[in-house]
Design an enzyme around this catalytic site. Structure first.
Site, PDB file in Angstrom:
ATOM      1  N   SER A  14       0.810  -1.219   0.000  1.00 50.27           N
ATOM      2  CA  SER A  14       0.000   0.000   0.000  1.00 50.27           C
ATOM      3  C   SER A  14       0.843   1.269   0.000  1.00 50.27           C
ATOM      4  O   SER A  14       1.844   1.371   0.709  1.00 50.27           O
ATOM      5  CB  SER A  14      -0.924   0.009   1.224  1.00 50.27           C
ATOM      6  OG  SER A  14      -1.630   1.225   1.290  1.00 50.27           O
ATOM      7  N   SER A  16      -0.919   4.141   0.674  1.00 50.93           N
ATOM      8  CA  SER A  16      -1.831   5.069   1.347  1.00 50.93           C
ATOM      9  C   SER A  16      -1.146   5.841   2.468  1.00 50.93           C
ATOM     10  O   SER A  16      -1.353   7.052   2.618  1.00 50.93           O
ATOM     11  CB  SER A  16      -3.037   4.307   1.906  1.00 50.93           C
ATOM     12  OG  SER A  16      -3.832   3.799   0.859  1.00 50.93           O
ATOM     13  N   LYS A  65     -13.850  -5.035   2.294  1.00 47.09           N
ATOM     14  CA  LYS A  65     -14.763  -4.006   1.794  1.00 47.09           C
ATOM     15  C   LYS A  65     -16.237  -4.400   1.931  1.00 47.09           C
ATOM     16  O   LYS A  65     -17.114  -3.539   1.994  1.00 47.09           O
ATOM     17  CB  LYS A  65     -14.440  -3.673   0.335  1.00 47.09           C
ATOM     18  CG  LYS A  65     -13.080  -2.998   0.164  1.00 47.09           C
ATOM     19  CD  LYS A  65     -12.810  -2.625  -1.270  1.00 47.09           C
ATOM     20  CE  LYS A  65     -11.443  -1.965  -1.402  1.00 47.09           C
ATOM     21  NZ  LYS A  65     -11.182  -1.468  -2.767  1.00 47.09           N
ATOM     22  N   ASN A  86     -15.179   1.379   1.227  1.00 44.76           N
ATOM     23  CA  ASN A  86     -13.722   1.568   1.284  1.00 44.76           C
ATOM     24  C   ASN A  86     -13.325   2.760   2.154  1.00 44.76           C
ATOM     25  O   ASN A  86     -12.148   3.023   2.332  1.00 44.76           O
ATOM     26  CB  ASN A  86     -13.125   1.724  -0.120  1.00 44.76           C
ATOM     27  CG  ASN A  86     -13.342   3.097  -0.709  1.00 44.76           C
ATOM     28  OD1 ASN A  86     -14.488   3.537  -0.876  1.00 44.76           O
ATOM     29  ND2 ASN A  86     -12.263   3.797  -1.029  1.00 44.76           N
ATOM     30  N   GLY A 127     -12.785 -10.353 -11.927  1.00 46.06           N
ATOM     31  CA  GLY A 127     -12.937 -10.429 -10.480  1.00 46.06           C
ATOM     32  C   GLY A 127     -14.326 -10.031 -10.048  1.00 46.06           C
ATOM     33  O   GLY A 127     -15.027  -9.272 -10.745  1.00 46.06           O
ATOM     34  N   GLY A 129     -15.042  -9.269  -6.446  1.00 42.58           N
ATOM     35  CA  GLY A 129     -14.983  -8.803  -5.066  1.00 42.58           C
ATOM     36  C   GLY A 129     -15.483  -7.379  -4.914  1.00 42.58           C
ATOM     37  O   GLY A 129     -16.137  -6.818  -5.796  1.00 42.58           O
ATOM     38  N   GLY A 229      -3.617   1.816 -11.426  1.00 44.90           N
ATOM     39  CA  GLY A 229      -4.596   2.381 -10.514  1.00 44.90           C
ATOM     40  C   GLY A 229      -4.113   3.534  -9.662  1.00 44.90           C
ATOM     41  O   GLY A 229      -4.820   3.925  -8.714  1.00 44.90           O
TER      42      GLY A 229
END
Length: 248
Positions: A14, A16, A65, A86, A127, A129, A229
């Site tokens: 991550s 973040s 999530k 999220n 996917g 999810g 992303g």
């Protein structure tokens, strides 16, 4: 000190914490910090809340999530629309409200990347999810028809074995919503038939670490346009910051 952070099962990839720490520095904010909270199971979320009663906001990533829903007091329309959370807002009266900024981040990031709309547009969402739910919501807003793709033959979409040259030609936008290819497992990728890709394809990977995944590299080698992303991460993070600071 206002405490923010990210919860997930594995957070070594991550950005973040780096993103928000740099943001606090750039804005001269000295009373905020952002940490990573790895939780082996979502049941440990209650322990985290008890340990850090001053939490002011959280981001949520794989695989929580959807699992975080029972721990919330309410969900905002964005999360209700997507079916996944999220961002968690902690209100002044002690309530926890779930939001979804992933779909905004993806919507805005893909808008300039893939210009086609309407009948000519078509996407494959790899996917099923929480991340894919946000992508689905954005695609519906952008008027881009899509199929979900997974390994599950009993799912509501296609399997990877169903991906013929005709299906790939009719769906130029392919979005990886799986964790396949995330650092450190950088040699993994979704099992699509890469030999069928052409310069008419657009490959969008929600992963941003590494900056070019195996999925993107194989697309680039076929002449396809590719995007990771990172921009989506930045947009959703800024939307989360707005939510956390409403009324402050």
């Amino acid at each position: 000190m206002r405490e923010f952070g990210l919860i997930g099962q594995s957070l070594g990839h991550s950005f973040s914490q780096t993103y928000f720490t740099q943001k606090f520095h750039n804005l001269g904010i000295e009373d905020c910090r952002y940490d990573l909270f790895e939780l082996p199971t979502i049941t440990q979320f209650a322990d985290l809340l008890a340990r850090l009663p001053e939490l002011a906001g959280l981001n949520v990533t794989i695989p929580y999530k959807e699992q975080i829903w029972p721990f919330l007091d309410d969900v905002a329309p964005s999360a209700a629309r997507v079916g996944a959370v999220n961002v968690v807002e902690f209100t002044a009266d002690g309530r926890r409200i779930g939001h979804n900024t992933d779909y905004i981040g993806f919507r805005e990031s893909v808008r300039s990347f893939y210009p086609t709309r309407g009948e000519a547009a078509g996407a494959l969402v790899l996917g099923t999810g929480g991340a894919s739910k946000a992508v689905e919501a954005a695609l519906r807003e952008l008027d881009i028809r899509y199929w979900l793709v997974s390994r599950n033959p009993l799912g509501r979409g296609l399997t990877y074995d169903d991906l013929t040259p005709g299906i790939l030609a009719a769906h130029p936008l392919i979005i990886n919503c799986t964790p396949l290819g995330t650092a450190p497992n950088v040699h993994e990728c979704p099992p699509i038939p890469y030999a069928y890709l052409t310069p008419e394809h657009y490959l969008f990977d929600l992963i941003y670490n590494p900056s070019e995944t195996e999925f993107m590299q194989r697309g680039r080698e076929a002449g396809a346009q590719t995007k990771n992303g990172f921009e989506m991460l930045c947009i959703q993070a800024e939307e989360a910051w707005k939510i956390w600071n409403e009324g402050n």
